[in-house]
Write a protein that holds these residues in place. Structure first.
Motif, short mmCIF file in Angstrom:
data_model
loop_
_atom_site.label_atom_id
_atom_site.label_comp_id
_atom_site.label_asym_id
_atom_site.label_seq_id
_atom_site.Cartn_x
_atom_site.Cartn_y
_atom_site.Cartn_z
N ASN A 1 0.83 -1.21 0.00
CA ASN A 1 0.00 0.00 0.00
C ASN A 1 0.86 1.25 0.00
O ASN A 1 0.53 2.24 -0.68
N ALA B 1 2.18 1.73 -3.49
CA ALA B 1 1.11 2.24 -4.37
C ALA B 1 0.90 3.74 -4.14
O ALA B 1 0.79 4.51 -5.10
N LEU B 2 0.87 4.14 -2.87
CA LEU B 2 0.70 5.56 -2.56
C LEU B 2 1.86 6.38 -3.11
O LEU B 2 1.65 7.46 -3.69
N ASN C 1 -9.45 6.00 -4.11
CA ASN C 1 -9.68 4.56 -4.18
C ASN C 1 -8.73 3.79 -3.26
O ASN C 1 -9.12 2.79 -2.65
N LEU C 2 -7.50 4.27 -3.15
CA LEU C 2 -6.53 3.62 -2.26
C LEU C 2 -6.95 3.79 -0.80
O LEU C 2 -6.86 2.84 -0.01
N SER D 1 -9.76 1.54 -0.11
CA SER D 1 -9.32 0.15 -0.04
C SER D 1 -8.81 -0.21 1.34
O SER D 1 -9.02 -1.34 1.82
N LEU E 1 -9.60 -1.81 -6.43
CA LEU E 1 -8.38 -1.35 -7.09
C LEU E 1 -7.99 -2.23 -8.27
O LEU E 1 -7.25 -1.78 -9.15
N GLU F 1 -8.52 -0.79 -11.73
CA GLU F 1 -7.62 0.23 -12.29
C GLU F 1 -6.80 -0.34 -13.44
O GLU F 1 -6.16 0.41 -14.19
N LEU G 1 -1.26 -1.18 -7.55
CA LEU G 1 -2.57 -0.87 -6.98
C LEU G 1 -3.44 -2.13 -6.89
O LEU G 1 -4.08 -2.38 -5.87
N SER H 1 -2.17 -4.40 -4.13
CA SER H 1 -2.50 -3.88 -2.81
C SER H 1 -3.98 -4.11 -2.50
O SER H 1 -4.33 -4.46 -1.37
N GLY H 2 -4.83 -3.97 -3.51
CA GLY H 2 -6.24 -4.24 -3.32
C GLY H 2 -6.50 -5.70 -2.99
O GLY H 2 -7.33 -6.02 -2.12
N ASN I 1 -5.25 -6.32 0.59
CA ASN I 1 -6.18 -5.72 1.54
C ASN I 1 -7.42 -6.59 1.70
O ASN I 1 -7.93 -6.79 2.81
#
Length: 236
Positions: A13, A16-17, A38-39, A42, A89, A92, A116, A119-120, A123
């Motif tokens: 995450n 991704a950020l 969206n992040l 998530s 995510l 995307e 992304l 990470s989704g 999560n």
């Protein structure tokens, strides 16, 4: 193993950020804010799980058992409504954020949406695993073998089907979690959508295939963790 999973998800995450924030300054374009939203959405369900669990434990410690279970029930409903945002995510990957004559190199955006999406996925599987653990603690105590019983597996399958359905509502019907505040309007939009040619079939297939994909990822990521917990239990 569980620590590595949590640390890996946090770092994914964070990466991704970082990629979303660096995209603008690095290539002289604006930061794509919907990706940031969206992040954040998530990560929100997992944060909510932690807050609800902490409040529940504190209430039980103070002897407010009835209030604690009310908080738990309300938190579970809100969590379930937010959960599709965790895996959203993966959508995307369509690269819909790219504009004609985009300054950002394609390789950067491909890497960005892959991170992304991962990470989704992480999560999502973490959310489901935490709930699975809580289910086992409530129904079977600390018996790790219950993580693989039919009830526990059925719970995971049901949640992942709802996640797939929720992602479809968000991407194709353009609904958000907070649209439940207007249930009549929400139902009308869904009914109008499924009445379109191929609408119902598309919804069913998307839900099933997305749940299958997430289920396989759950098996790959969480399966070894469950196996490790069972082995530890047997070694006692």
């Amino acid at each position: 193993m569980l620590t590595s999973l949590v640390v890996g998800a946090v770092l994914m995450n964070a990466l991704a950020l970082a990629l979303v924030l660096a995209r603008g300054p690095a290539f002289g374009t604006r930061v794509y804010r919907p990706m940031l939203l969206n992040l954040a959405l998530s990560v929100a369900p997992l944060v909510l799980l932690g807050v609800v669990a902490l409040v529940w434990v504190l209430l039980l410690h103070e002897g407010w058992t009835a209030v604690g279970y009310v908080v738990l029930a309300v938190g579970a409903v809100v969590w379930l409504l937010l959960l599709p945002n965790a895996a959203y995510l993966i959508t995307e990957l369509n690269l819909s954020h790219r504009q004609p004559h985009e300054r950002v190199p394609l390789w950067y955006d491909v890497l960005l949406v892959l991170v992304l999406a991962m990470s989704g996925v992480l999560n999502t599987v973490l959310n489901v695993f935490v709930v699975q653990l809580e289910w086992v603690l409530v129904t079977s105590g600390d018996d790790a073998r219950a993580l693989a019983d039919r009830g526990s597996v059925a719970l995971c399958v049901g949640i992942l089907l709802l996640v797939g359905f929720g992602i479809y509502l968000g991407r194709d019907v353009r609904l958000n979690s907070w649209d439940v505040r207007h249930p009549s309007s929400l139902v009308r939009k869904v009914v109008r959508h499924v009445r379109q040619p191929g609408g119902l079939a598309g919804m069913v297939w998307f839900t099933l295939l997305t749940a299958l994909f997430l289920g396989l990822m759950y098996l790959v990521v969480i399966g070894p963790v469950i196996r490790g917990l069972v082995l530890i239990e047997q070694a006692r």
